[in-house]
Design an enzyme around this catalytic site. Structure first.
Site, short mmCIF file in Angstrom:
data_model
loop_
_atom_site.label_atom_id
_atom_site.label_comp_id
_atom_site.label_asym_id
_atom_site.label_seq_id
_atom_site.Cartn_x
_atom_site.Cartn_y
_atom_site.Cartn_z
N VAL A 610 0.85 -1.19 0.00
CA VAL A 610 0.00 0.00 0.00
C VAL A 610 0.88 1.24 0.00
O VAL A 610 1.69 1.42 0.92
CB VAL A 610 -0.91 0.03 1.27
N ASP A 679 -6.67 -2.06 -8.61
CA ASP A 679 -5.45 -2.07 -7.81
C ASP A 679 -5.65 -1.27 -6.51
O ASP A 679 -5.25 -1.70 -5.43
CB ASP A 679 -4.32 -1.46 -8.66
N LYS A 683 -5.61 -2.44 -2.41
CA LYS A 683 -4.91 -1.76 -1.32
C LYS A 683 -5.87 -1.43 -0.19
O LYS A 683 -5.56 -1.62 1.00
CB LYS A 683 -4.24 -0.48 -1.83
#
Ligand code: ADP
Ligand code: ASP
Ligand code: MG
Length: 815
Positions: A610, A679, A683
């Site tokens: 992250v 994506d 995270k």
């Protein structure tokens, strides 16, 4: 007066005898009076013992005898002037003939007693001492060869005779009184019994000879000259970082040597201790180094322990049964039985219930001990009061030693956590009541790993070595290697950490070097020495090497390595990864990974999952572990989307911004892979889970940026065409934002266990209002940070920062 003892390696060749001579000459020049005690040339005692055994088996011993002759004659030729060589050859030849007769006798009878074996091996010390005394005579004419067998008296326990110290003392004092004018060269190791038969003092016994003489004559010091800089913190053959100890007490030296520090023979300390003669261990090949002083006082403590020693091969015998409980005489009977049969017990542990006794012996004694027990306790066995004794093999014992352990709490904690973290199972533990020593029995295959891990744990001023296996040599992998090269000195000096990369693999090739790959030239190593990559094998090799402080680094974005995470944890190896796949798969997998890592006491670090190198995962973890409660998390975690909206200002169209972002390499080949938000979703999912929520990917409410037509377009070109058509939609959004004095942001939110991601317009009061470039930002609103949330902001993509994050995790995993 000093007694100087030179070990096998110090008389092992003409060169080493020269070093020895230099030491003697210097002492002589200083006017010091010395008595020299010598071992056999290195390897000779073993060779002689082998020859005796061969003779008993009817194997021809003449080639070995010839080799022995050559070894000694070569030294004569090199170190004695030709005109003086003959008498030396002659005397050695006399010895050799005696030895040959003896071996022939053994050969003829096919019989070798302990007594004959002692006589055979005694020639080793007689050859070497005679030889060196003659070499020395060229510089010190008063040199005299002394066969100590007439001076040291023992019982008749051949092979490991017990010395009669008072009688020997008398003989030694009388002899030396009469030979004061001489420079004496005395055989180590050998002695004689009452009948004058040759005995030996046990392997390594020349040290003991020196101490017996030194104590009898109340020498100023007993110097043990060998091939290392003193007593080291551990066996240097097993622990590369071992370093010499300046001072040890007699007890410490005794404990260390008893548990395997071969550099000095344990009984040596007894006569020295009784007469308060210091022992100094010194290096023949580094004579200016002060070495280790062994004395009464254990000296100033720099570390909580002095050293670690180990015995590689032991066997353990377990005895258990109800018949042992409360039976006072049981262990007495057991141990006197074994003592009577000369079986040495290395270590004993007994459970407090007295239900079982475990003791360790030399492997060669195990079967004999078992049989003795079975005979002695036959009735108890028949009555099932005790269970049949069980032998366990392939074990090692290691001991940590030091007088300061007594005053320092937490020593055993440190020992066992080093063992635990490295997955080393402890079979049995014994702590001497003196608290000078804690010994543990472990599997032989774990010994080297255990010694190194414990050494790292106790000698913290030294570098701790991390053993790293990395997967993936793409942008992040290769940048990490670059950073490792740049940072290694700093890490060593400031964090006390040394990082050794032991294995590297990409999808094509893999390479290993247990001593550490030179990371600066990782590419050459991989291309020139690399083998065809095979992930299973890469992991198996890593597990087999069984190295301490081991870390697996997954710098790929592939699912394959993640399938091996669990078995890697189960081998007590930590994992550091930038790969998001494992953490964002099913919740059950996420949880299983953490539980396994925790159970095996290893780390699972993934800060770069992250926000690249930004401290987001760590911050969240710190908040949680310090008892704060997360109320809300808001975040922008896509650098690409950030870039696009930050540049979608003024006259420029959305379409053009996306094209530009792609041209700059900020997007995936298909920009929709970024703009769909998957994506980002992964995270947020990881953060939500780390914040304590049980949540699956499909539960995240993922709002779209792109109109449906753009998403449906079949090619990237079609996508751009559709995006152009959507310009009016985006322009309207932009105008609305301008009108309201706001900016457009694609924000992820976690609140009440729910994750939502979508477009929002934020005003200048919002911390996300002024975000530039491709920065990421995250704000934590918590019980403690309620009024003003805790904000982390900065570059959230790019190989430098991501590799930097992996690097930081690596160092943290090693702490
Ligand atoms: P010598 O022939 O001089 O008597 P030894 O071979 O008996 O020498 O003992 C020296 C060796 O002991 C060293 O070369 C080293 O490999 C080994 N050794 C094992 N443990 C230790 C230790 N803790 N410190 C120093 N040396 C050790
Ligand atoms: N030579 C004997 C041995 O090898 C004694 C010694 O070296 O101390 O055991
Ligand atoms: Mg020795």
């Amino acid at each position: 007066m000093k007694v100087l003892k030179f070990g096998g390696t110090s008389v092992g060749s003409a060169e080493s005898i020269n070093s020895l001579l230099e030491i003697l000459k210097e002492a002589y020049a200083r006017g010091e009076k010395s008595i020299v005690v010598l071992s056999a040339m290195s390897g000779v005692t073993n060779l002689l013992a082998q020859m005796a055994e061969d003779a008993e088996q009817g194997i021809n011993f003449t080639p070995a005898l010839k080799a022995l002759e050559n070894k000694h004659f070569a030294v004569i030729k090199q170190l004695i002037k030709i005109k003086h060589q003959n008498p030396v050859f002659t005397q050695l030849k006399i010895f050799l003939n005696e030895l040959e007769d003896l071996l022939q006798g053994i050969y003829n009878l096919r019989e070798l007693s302990a007594q004959s074996k002692d006589l055979v091996v005694s020639y080793g010390e007689r050859f070497s001492t005679f030889l060196v005394s003659k070499i020395a005579a060229q510089y010190f004419p008063e040199s005299l060869f002394v066969d100590a067998s007439s001076l040291i008296k023992t019982d008749s326990h051949f092979g490991n005779a017990k010395v009669d110290l008072p009688q020997s003392k008398q003989l030694i004092q009388t002899f030396f009184q009469q030979h004061q004018a001489h420079f004496l060269f005395v055989t180590g190791f050998i002695a004689s019994n009452e009948q004058g038969r040759i005995t030996t003092l046990g392997r390594g016994g020349s040290d003991y000879t020196a101490a017996i003489i030194g104590a009898a004559l109340k020498a100023e010091a007993i110097e043990i000259w060998t091939d290392v800089d003193g007593m080291l913190t551990a066996d240097p053959r097993l622990v590369k970082k071992a370093f010499p100890l300046p001072v040890l007490s007699y007890t410490e030296a005794m404990e260390l040597s008893y548990f395997g520090a071969k550099v000095i023979y344990p009984p040596t300390m007894i006569p020295a201790f009784m007469e308060k003669v210091p022992i100094v261990i010194r290096n023949t090949f580094n004579p200016t180094f002060p070495g280790t002083v062994i004395q009464h006082d254990s000296g100033k403590a720099n570390f909580p322990i002095k050293g670690i020693s180990s015995i590689n091969a032991i066997s353990v015998i377990n005895l258990s049964g109800s018949g042992m409980i409360g039976k006072a005489g049981f262990s007495g009977r057991l141990f006197s039985l074994l003592a009577h049969e000369q079986i040495n017990i290395i270590l004993i542990t007994q459970s407090s219930s007295e239900h079982s006794i475990t003791f360790a012996v030399q492997p060669a004694d195990a079967i004999k001990a078992k049989k003795l027990i079975e005979t002695e306790f036959e009735l108890e066995l028949l009555a099932k009061k005790i269970e049949p004794p069980v032998i366990e093999e392939n074990l090692s014992v290691l001991a940590i030693v030091g007088e300061n352990m007594k005053h320092t709490p937490g020593i055993s904690g440190r020992l066992f956590s080093a063992l635990g973290r490295n997955g080393i199972n402890v079979r049995a533990i014994a702590q001497g009541s003196s608290e000078y020593n804690i010994s543990v029995i472990i599997s032989q295959i774990d010994l080297s790993k255990a010694l190194n891990a414990i050494h790292d744990a106790f000698f913290t001023a030294l570098k701790k070595t991390l053993h790293v296996f990395t997967l993936g040599t793409g942008n992040i992998g290769s940048t990490l290697f670059k950073q490792l090269v740049e940072q290694q000195d700093f890490l060593r000096d400031h964090n006390g950490i040394q990082i050794k990369v032991i294995g590297i693999s990409n999808s094509r090739k893999m390479v290993f070097d247990p001593e550490g790959i030179s990371v600066a030239s990782w590419e050459e190593a991989l291309n020139q020495q690399g083998e065809t990559a095979n992930l299973e094998e890469f992991i198996q090799r890593m597990q087999k090497l069984n190295l301490p402080n081991c870390i697996f680094v997954d710098n790929t974005a592939s699912i394959e390595p993640t399938k091996h995470y669990i078995p890697i944890f189960e081998s007590n190896i930590s994992i550091v990864t930038c790969n998001k796949i494992a953490n964002s798969s099913r919740y059950a997998t996420y949880k299983h990974l953490r539980d396994t890592a925790r159970n095996y006491g290893v780390d699972f670090l993934y800060e770069t999952n992250v926000g690249a190198g930004l401290p987001i995962v760590r911050t969240l973890k710190d908040l949680m572990t310090s008892g704060d409660r997360i109320l809300r998390i808001e975040a922008i975690l896509s650098g690409t989307i950030s870039y696009i909206f930050n540049n979608f200002t003024g006259d420029v169209s959305f379409h053009d911004v996306v094209r530009k972002a792609q041209a700059l390499g900020y997007t995936e080949p298909d920009p929709r892979d970024d703009l769909r938000g998957t994506d980002f979703m992964r995270k947020m999912l990881i953060l939500a889970r780390d914040a304590g929520n049980v949540i699956e990917a499909e539960e995240v409410q993922l709002g779209t940026i792109l109109p449906e037509a753009c998403l449906q377009a079949s090619t990237v070109d079609d996508f751009y065409t559709e995006l152009q058509h959507a310009d009016s939609y985006f322009n309207a959004l932009k105008e609305q934002a301008q009108h309201e004095n706001k900016t457009i942001r694609y924000i992820g939110k976690l609140e009440n266990g729910q994750v939502t991601i979508g477009l929002e317009l934020v005003d200048d009061q919002h911390p996300f209002f002024s975000l530039s470039g491709s920065d990421n930002i995250i704000s934590f609103t918590t019980e403690r940070y309620k009024e003003r949330p805790l904000v982390v902001k900065g570059p959230g993509a790019g190989s430098e920062v991501t590799a930097g994050g992996v690097f930081a995790d690596l160092v943290n995993a090693g702490m």
